[in-house]
Design a protein around this motif. Structure first.
Motif, PDB file in Angstrom:
ATOM      1  N   VAL A  61       4.521  -5.032   2.118  1.00  0.00           N
ATOM      2  CA  VAL A  61       5.636  -4.893   1.330  1.00  0.00           C
ATOM      3  C   VAL A  61       5.496  -3.513   0.442  1.00  0.00           C
ATOM      4  O   VAL A  61       4.472  -3.083  -0.150  1.00  0.00           O
ATOM      5  CB  VAL A  61       5.775  -5.936   0.185  1.00  0.00           C
ATOM      6  CG1 VAL A  61       6.874  -5.598  -0.743  1.00  0.00           C
ATOM      7  CG2 VAL A  61       5.775  -7.259   0.790  1.00  0.00           C
ATOM      8  N   ASN A  62       6.317  -2.632   0.594  1.00  0.00           N
ATOM      9  CA  ASN A  62       6.713  -1.480   0.071  1.00  0.00           C
ATOM     10  C   ASN A  62       7.896  -1.466  -0.655  1.00  0.00           C
ATOM     11  O   ASN A  62       8.975  -0.791  -0.209  1.00  0.00           O
ATOM     12  CB  ASN A  62       6.347  -0.300   0.867  1.00  0.00           C
ATOM     13  CG  ASN A  62       6.036   1.075   0.300  1.00  0.00           C
ATOM     14  OD1 ASN A  62       6.784   1.187  -0.693  1.00  0.00           O
ATOM     15  ND2 ASN A  62       5.321   1.923   0.822  1.00  0.00           N
ATOM     16  N   TYR A  85      12.487  -4.771   7.798  1.00  0.00           N
ATOM     17  CA  TYR A  85      13.391  -5.001   6.907  1.00  0.00           C
ATOM     18  C   TYR A  85      13.727  -3.786   5.904  1.00  0.00           C
ATOM     19  O   TYR A  85      12.601  -3.658   5.264  1.00  0.00           O
ATOM     20  CB  TYR A  85      13.467  -6.503   6.326  1.00  0.00           C
ATOM     21  CG  TYR A  85      14.661  -6.657   5.437  1.00  0.00           C
ATOM     22  CD1 TYR A  85      15.793  -7.034   6.018  1.00  0.00           C
ATOM     23  CD2 TYR A  85      14.314  -6.829   4.078  1.00  0.00           C
ATOM     24  CE1 TYR A  85      16.832  -7.417   5.231  1.00  0.00           C
ATOM     25  CE2 TYR A  85      15.584  -6.953   3.144  1.00  0.00           C
ATOM     26  CZ  TYR A  85      16.683  -7.474   3.934  1.00  0.00           C
ATOM     27  OH  TYR A  85      17.838  -7.782   2.915  1.00  0.00           O
ATOM     28  N   LEU A  86      14.855  -3.229   5.817  1.00  0.00           N
ATOM     29  CA  LEU A  86      15.101  -2.483   4.612  1.00  0.00           C
ATOM     30  C   LEU A  86      15.782  -2.900   3.706  1.00  0.00           C
ATOM     31  O   LEU A  86      16.946  -3.680   3.836  1.00  0.00           O
ATOM     32  CB  LEU A  86      15.891  -1.186   5.553  1.00  0.00           C
ATOM     33  CG  LEU A  86      15.409  -0.685   6.752  1.00  0.00           C
ATOM     34  CD1 LEU A  86      16.147   0.590   7.086  1.00  0.00           C
ATOM     35  CD2 LEU A  86      13.836  -0.195   6.173  1.00  0.00           C
ATOM     36  N   LEU A  87      15.570  -3.008   2.488  1.00  0.00           N
ATOM     37  CA  LEU A  87      16.069  -3.408   1.290  1.00  0.00           C
ATOM     38  C   LEU A  87      17.373  -2.985   0.972  1.00  0.00           C
ATOM     39  O   LEU A  87      17.724  -1.699   1.144  1.00  0.00           O
ATOM     40  CB  LEU A  87      15.155  -3.422  -0.016  1.00  0.00           C
ATOM     41  CG  LEU A  87      13.783  -3.993   0.010  1.00  0.00           C
ATOM     42  CD1 LEU A  87      12.934  -3.578  -1.263  1.00  0.00           C
ATOM     43  CD2 LEU A  87      13.712  -5.473   0.019  1.00  0.00           C
ATOM     44  N   SER A  88      18.160  -3.847   0.528  1.00  0.00           N
ATOM     45  CA  SER A  88      19.605  -3.462   0.022  1.00  0.00           C
ATOM     46  C   SER A  88      19.533  -3.347  -1.513  1.00  0.00           C
ATOM     47  O   SER A  88      18.445  -3.531  -2.073  1.00  0.00           O
ATOM     48  CB  SER A  88      20.676  -4.598   0.360  1.00  0.00           C
ATOM     49  OG  SER A  88      20.176  -6.001  -0.267  1.00  0.00           O
ATOM     50  N   GLU A  89      20.715  -2.917  -1.808  1.00  0.00           N
ATOM     51  CA  GLU A  89      20.702  -2.537  -3.473  1.00  0.00           C
ATOM     52  C   GLU A  89      20.755  -3.979  -4.104  1.00  0.00           C
ATOM     53  O   GLU A  89      20.002  -4.143  -5.327  1.00  0.00           O
ATOM     54  CB  GLU A  89      21.903  -1.892  -3.660  1.00  0.00           C
ATOM     55  CG  GLU A  89      21.867  -1.676  -5.241  1.00  0.00           C
ATOM     56  CD  GLU A  89      21.062  -0.605  -5.759  1.00  0.00           C
ATOM     57  OE1 GLU A  89      20.424  -0.753  -6.799  1.00  0.00           O
ATOM     58  OE2 GLU A  89      20.433   0.253  -4.872  1.00  0.00           O
ATOM     59  N   THR A  90      21.168  -4.999  -3.562  1.00  0.00           N
ATOM     60  CA  THR A  90      21.208  -6.305  -4.137  1.00  0.00           C
ATOM     61  C   THR A  90      19.656  -6.677  -4.022  1.00  0.00           C
ATOM     62  O   THR A  90      19.294  -7.360  -5.137  1.00  0.00           O
ATOM     63  CB  THR A  90      21.949  -7.404  -3.047  1.00  0.00           C
ATOM     64  OG1 THR A  90      23.070  -6.858  -3.145  1.00  0.00           O
ATOM     65  CG2 THR A  90      21.838  -8.904  -3.609  1.00  0.00           C
TER      66      THR A  90
END
Length: 717
Positions: free
Chosen positions: A374-375, A413-418
């Motif tokens: 996790v980054n 997986y690339l994080l979203s703003e949500t």
């Protein structure tokens, strides 16, 4: 921030501007003259310059005074020479006799234009001899000049590029408004020819599948291995005899190859006894590979088994050996010494059954999620789907709307703003349905991934007023720093450590450290060997902080600043601690006494060096009596009184304080260090406490031994 500024009293007279907002006529009405003296006119100040570079001198001349001129820096006389290290304002008064003084003179401001030193970063600190290296300087709005230990490189610009034949130390200065900064911190470029590495193996002879640790020593660059791997230390698991060699890469240079290291792989002496063919038992449409293992294997010392898809020990293992379909599989046994037998083939045939049970019912699909990394800062999460049973393919989903850049068994997986705003993401992985509309169902697994915990420890650092002392005929300045560390978490924190590097703050600019002393609260432990230099920067060790608690440490340093290139010093501390859940937290200090001054619950976003400026090496008389340059009577428990220190035993002190119009506002013939900034002379004001307004005041102190001190102080609430 405001509180921290109020606790600093650096000789400067910006606060005089506050007085200019108050009408002289109003002040005169509130505080009439203490006696009937004819107050002299204020002197007129002129100077040789209003803008200088650091370490240059300015001559200030006061005219129009028939008495004694007292300057705001404590000096007396019609003319003085000053060498300010930062922009400073000077004023003066004319004293006709004790108690009869003029208003303050108009301020003469000396602007020090010397820029800050650049910050130099190399593209690489370790290169091959004669390689080209580039250094880049930042923090300079003017012209950067480069130099090495041999002198000026006659090069200007924000970067320097050149060949380095041997280890070289570089520095840079910043020239702006015809002033040159102090040199930057030295940056060393290590240049050398790479040496041939030496390989050390933890074992030279192993059983197939056992682990071996290989260590390459003697290389100051990067190590490259013959099988394409890199790194000084690596773990390998060979299944057959394998040779290893290394080279050392340093910039564009590469060493010769190391000697060959061979790892010999032996096998178990016996063969595995198996049933060569298997079939299903109706109504099941799958077979159990373990049924092929004969009891004689245990007698022969075989303890564990491996089920493989091909006749190699490194082959993929069978996902569900208890329920396999038709095909050829391979079994290998392992003895107590860890050695495998050669893989042995077992052929599986599946016959038709009446009322057969579908393979996916006897071997249902399973799946679990393993979190690889996790980054949250970079917005990347890596997950692994662990398949079992008849599961073959998977699909991924998240409740945050982010992007899966790949979605097989390994998902990225690339994080979203949500995701970022919520701080958690729910991941769902599902296997494919084994038989469409049949009785079998897909397997599903879910896992919540949360953002890393915010930093839960904070550190602040406050500097006390400098004290000048004499020891064995040498004058030193004594600086005392107060560290306050705060546990913002809900659990006890252990192994609390505070570090402070004194070399970067003091010796790098020419100041000499004479002595250091550390003391702490009971729940922190001072490091008795702390020197603040080299690798010995650990100030506090093995501390404990309860949830929500604070603890303090005090560092007192004696410095010889006679050879320092600047009298302004910046210093930053670091605190580390271990949470009860095993998490390690770290915070850089912020200036003052509040570790989280913006009160947002995260001390990590507050980091500010603690600054102290010494304006001169003081005269001999101030080494025995210390008079503060100001105080802050705001009832916060810090610096609320005007305290005179290091008075001789039995001294009697007379104190008189005048406002900028020469009017007596406070007087005591037996002063007890109790003045809190209120007036006891003049007419009463509307303020019930008779609190004096912020600003600059003039004082006269007389001791019963005949000594007299006449200077200025700053009052800021």
């Amino acid at each position: 921030m405001t509180k921290r500024l109020l606790n600093k009293f650096i000789w400067g007279f910006g606060s005089v501007l506050l007085w200019l907002l108050v009408s002289p006529e109003v002040i005169a009405g509130i505080y009439p003259l203490a006696d009937t003296c004819q107050n002299p006119e204020p002197p007129v100040i002129t100077g040789s310059a209003k803008a200088i570079c650091r370490s240059e001198s300015v001559q200030l001349v006061a005219t129009g005074c028939a008495g004694t001129v007292v300057w705001s820096n404590g000096e007396i006389g019609d003319n003085i020479t000053v060498k300010p290290q930062q922009t400073t304002k000077y004023t003066a008064i004319c004293r006709a006799r004790p108690g009869c003084i003029s208003c303050f003179a108009e301020v003469w401001k000396v602007t020090v234009n010397t820029p800050d030193a650049p910050i130099v970063k190399p593209a690489s600190a370790l290169i091959c001899a004669n390689d080209i290296v580039t250094l880049t300087a930042s923090n300079c709005a003017g012209t950067v000049h480069w130099q090495n230990q041999n002198g000026d490189l006659s090069t200007s610009g924000t970067s320097w590029t050149g060949n380095v034949a041997k280890t070289t130390v570089f520095q840079a200065t910043c020239e702006q408004n015809n002033c040159v900064s102090n040199p930057s911190k030295p940056v060393s470029i290590q240049a050398a020819l790479p040496t041939i590495p030496t390989i050390i193996a933890s074992q030279r002879e192993i059983c197939a599948g056992q682990n071996v640790t290989l260590t390459a020593s003697g290389c100051s660059g990067s190590v490259r291995w013959s099988d394409g791997a890199t790194g000084l230390v690596r773990n390998v698991t060979p299944y057959q005899a394998t040779t290893y060699r290394t080279v050392c890469q340093l910039g564009s240079c590469q060493s010769d190859s190391s000697s060959i290291t061979t790892i010999t792989v032996r096998s178990a002496a016996q063969k595995l006894d198996v049933v060569p063919t298997l079939s299903n038992a109706c109504p099941y449409q799958t077979a159990d590979l373990s049924k092929a293992i004969l009891a004689t294997n245990a007698v022969n010392g075989i303890t564990t088994y491996r089920f493989l898809t091909s006749p190699n020990l490194s082959a993929t293992q069978v996902q569900s050996p208890g329920a396999v379909l038709a095909g050829t599989y391979y079994l290998a046994g392992r003895n107590a010494q860890g050695c495998f037998t050669e893989p042995t083939a077992v052929k599986v045939a599946i016959g038709n059954c009446l009322q057969a049970i579908a393979p996916c019912l006897s071997n249902p699909p399973t799946v679990a999620i393993r979190l690889d990394s996790v980054n949250w800062e970079k917005g990347v999460i890596q997950l692994q789907a662990q398949l079992g049973g008849s599961a073959t393919t998977v699909s991924w989903q998240s409740d945050g709307g982010g992007l899966f850049t790949n979605s097989d068994a390994t998902a990225r997986y690339l994080l979203s703003e949500t995701d970022r705003q919520r701080g958690t993401t729910l991941f769902t992985v599902a296997t494919s349905d084994p038989d469409g509309n049949g009785p079998c169902v897909a397997a599903v697994a879910k896992q919540v991934v949360a953002a890393p915990l915010r930093n839960l420890i904070g550190l602040s650092k406050k500097i006390s007023e400098p004290v000048w002392v004499t020891e064995s005929g040498t004058r030193f300045v004594e600086l005392t720093y107060q560290f306050t560390t705060h546990n913002f978490g809900n659990n006890t924190q252990t192994n609390v450590q505070i570090s402070d590097d004194l070399e970067s703050a003091f010796t790098s600019v020419g100041a000499q450290i004479h002595s250091v002393n550390v003391r702490t609260d009971d729940n922190l432990t001072a490091n008795a060997t702390y020197s603040g230099r080299g690798n010995d920067t650990l100030l506090v060790q093995n501390g404990t902080l309860e949830a929500g608690a604070q603890a303090h440490a005090w560092l007192t340093i004696r410095l010889d600043v006679s050879q320092a290139s600047t009298l302004t010093f910046a210093n930053t501390g670091i605190v580390k601690a271990l949470d009860a859940n095993g998490a390690t937290y770290q915070d850089y200090s912020t200036n003052g006494t509040e570790a989280d001054p913006d009160r947002n619950g995260n001390p990590a976003d507050n980091a500010e060096p603690t600054l102290v400026t010494l304006h001169s090496i003081r005269s001999e008389e101030t080494e025995t009596v210390f008079i503060p340059e100001g105080f802050s009577p705001n009832d916060d428990g810090i610096n609320d009184r005007f305290v005179i220190q290091r008075l001789p035993q039995g001294s009697t002190v007379q104190l008189e304080v005048y406002n900028r119009w020469g009017q007596l506002v406070y007087q005591s013939n037996d002063y007890k260090n109790d003045w809190d900034g209120t007036a006891n002379r003049g007419l009463k004001t509307s303020d019930a406490k008779q609190a004096l307004p912020d600003g600059t005041y003039y004082y006269q102190i007389r001791l019963n031994d005949g000594r007299e001190y006449v200077r200025f102080l700053t009052l800021v609430r």
